[in-house]
Design an enzyme around this catalytic site. Structure first.
Site, short mmCIF file in Angstrom:
data_model
loop_
_atom_site.label_atom_id
_atom_site.label_comp_id
_atom_site.label_asym_id
_atom_site.label_seq_id
_atom_site.Cartn_x
_atom_site.Cartn_y
_atom_site.Cartn_z
N ASP B 9 4.16 -34.57 11.72
CA ASP B 9 3.28 -35.33 12.62
C ASP B 9 3.19 -36.76 12.13
OD1 ASP B 9 1.32 -35.75 14.71
OD2 ASP B 9 -0.18 -35.81 13.13
N SER B 10 2.65 -37.63 13.00
CA SER B 10 2.42 -39.01 12.62
C SER B 10 1.35 -39.14 11.54
CB SER B 10 1.98 -39.81 13.85
OG SER B 10 0.73 -39.33 14.30
N CYS B 72 3.58 -33.34 17.16
CA CYS B 72 3.09 -34.64 17.62
C CYS B 72 3.60 -34.77 19.04
CB CYS B 72 3.68 -35.73 16.73
SG CYS B 72 3.41 -37.40 17.34
N GLU B 151 -8.00 -40.22 12.36
CA GLU B 151 -7.36 -40.58 11.09
C GLU B 151 -8.37 -41.15 10.08
OE1 GLU B 151 -4.16 -40.15 9.87
OE2 GLU B 151 -3.38 -39.18 11.67
N CYS B 183 -2.48 -34.25 22.59
CA CYS B 183 -2.25 -34.96 21.33
C CYS B 183 -2.81 -34.04 20.27
CB CYS B 183 -2.97 -36.30 21.34
SG CYS B 183 -2.93 -37.14 19.73
N HIS B 185 -4.03 -34.58 17.55
CA HIS B 185 -5.25 -35.06 16.88
C HIS B 185 -6.52 -34.60 17.62
CE1 HIS B 185 -2.45 -37.83 14.89
NE2 HIS B 185 -3.42 -38.16 14.05
#
Lengths: 269, 269
Positions: B9-10, B72, B151, B183, B185
């Site tokens: 993932d990012s 992601c 994040e 997403c 996240h």
């Protein structure tokens, strides 16, 4: 010509899978075979059920399908691996999809399974659940009285409610948080089973979950029907087509044509 | 040595997939890579995100994994097919699993999607939904402010609630019955998003659904870990490991070791 998904069952139970395929994959053509002349499979021996399943798969292969779905838990338990080994197209059973959905759903790691005698005796659900998540406790119970009710079209009668209560009496004492309907006939009885088990128990329909895995496998194999395809489904049954047609049209909520199949092999029925 | 599932993932978003894999496939070993030095991917161009993704896949391949999971949505949208074409093991993205779950869930055929600018601009969800079920109406919206909150570890602050309300203002006016968290996240913000959208809208977590498809594909390929395996997971990140470790330990509810990776290729950061 559009390649179909071939779905087979001992009778009308697999229609619960067919209906979900129609809903979740509306562009896919279905060829359905219900072995109504020899239903129920549940009380039969493993060798006999496996023989019947191979025979129906051979019948369906003549239509050049892109996938075979064994939409019968009893047949999946005894014949899935053999069929998968001999057939060159993807073969999907109904046991692992239900097991995976239960693993995703359960929070207290206690899962119930109901099915035919054949399915429960095979311990196929325990194996599928434990192979992936060994911590899960599995409580199984054969409910041989339920399939005949469905094949007669008795989904919500007083008698049905009584039979379901009797069948689930012991399971209700166990603090499971999900119950796998380990027979494709049982979603016809979802309402009654749900009332009897109560709102704390999530019912897992192997039909719904199998349709979704069909979608997953078709996608990963690059076999999804192309956009805009309008399928015409085909239905076959080995017994009297009238009861089959009546149940199928009610359940699927559309008019269908049913072709009766007379087995020509003498040792079949 | 046990072959792992490699998840990339990012940043920390893919941990929502990792957590679900740990829950639904407790015997599987995970190797996780979070590209925290270059997060977020959402505002970057497609070519750049694809290049980063190829690079991380190459890094992960050195561990001999049995499967690659692009956890992601932005990277899945731009690089899944390319990676799948060049890598000899199964490669799973997060877009189709979420799309399939929405098709199974929706009853009014109106589905919302939220994601990064990159994901929404790619129309990958519309394509995945429409390819299977052309009758579905899809309403998409980019929510670029959400990934930075995650994040930074801000999951339930007043500020977060305000940003979520602002981001979803227009979507709330549309009578959808499910919303895809497009997403990885976003599951960190499930509680707030659920409150803002209201109880009529079912939230679809691509993380949960992807874990289940990982299970399906491993089973069909005969690649499931054998019973009794006790995995030791490995975590890598390209940026400062402290924030990553703190978020990961809170989210996964276990102690982990994080290995920082310094890219040696000069043009990388």
């Amino acid at each position: 010509m559009q390649q179909a998904i071939a779905i087979l069952d001992s009778g009308v139970g697999g229609l619960t899978v067919a209906k979900e395929v129609m809903r979740q994959l509306p562009q896919e053509k279905i060829i359905y075979f219900g072995d109504t002349a020899r239903t129920p499979y549940g009380p039969r021996g493993a060798e006999e059920v496996a023989r019947f399943t191979h025979q129906i798969v051979d019948y369906l292969l003549q239509f050049g399908p892109k996938m075979i779905v064994i939409a019968c838990n009893t047949a999946t338990a005894v014949a899935l691996e053999e069929i998968r080994a001999r057939v060159p197209i993807p073969v999907i059973g109904v046991i692992h999809p239900g097991a995976r959905a239960a693993i995703k759903t359960t929070r207290n790691q206690m899962v119930g399974v109901i099915g035919t005698e054949g399915t429960i005796r095979s311990h196929a659900y325990e194996q599928a659940l434990r192979q992936i998540a060994p911590q899960i406790e599995v409580v199984s119970r054969a409910c041989p009285s339920l399939v005949p009710l469905v094949e007669k079209g008795e989904f919500r009668t007083e008698h049905t409610r009584h039979v379901v209560e009797e069948s689930l009496r012991e399971l209700r004492l166990i603090p499971m948080d999900c119950l796998i309907l380990g027979c494709t006939h049982y979603p016809f009885l979802t309402e009654v089973i749900g009332e009897v088990m109560g709102p704390e128990v999530t019912l897992i329909s192997s039909a719904e979950e199998t349709a979704r895995e069909i979608s997953t496998i078709l996608y990963h194999k690059g076999l999804l029907a192309s956009t805009g395809t309008m399928p015409v489904h085909q239905f076959f049954c080995s017994g009297d087509p009238r009861m089959f047609k009546s149940i199928a049209q009610t359940w699927l909520n559309e008019q269908i044509k049913v072709t009766p199949v007379v087995w020509r092999v003498p040792n079949i029925i």
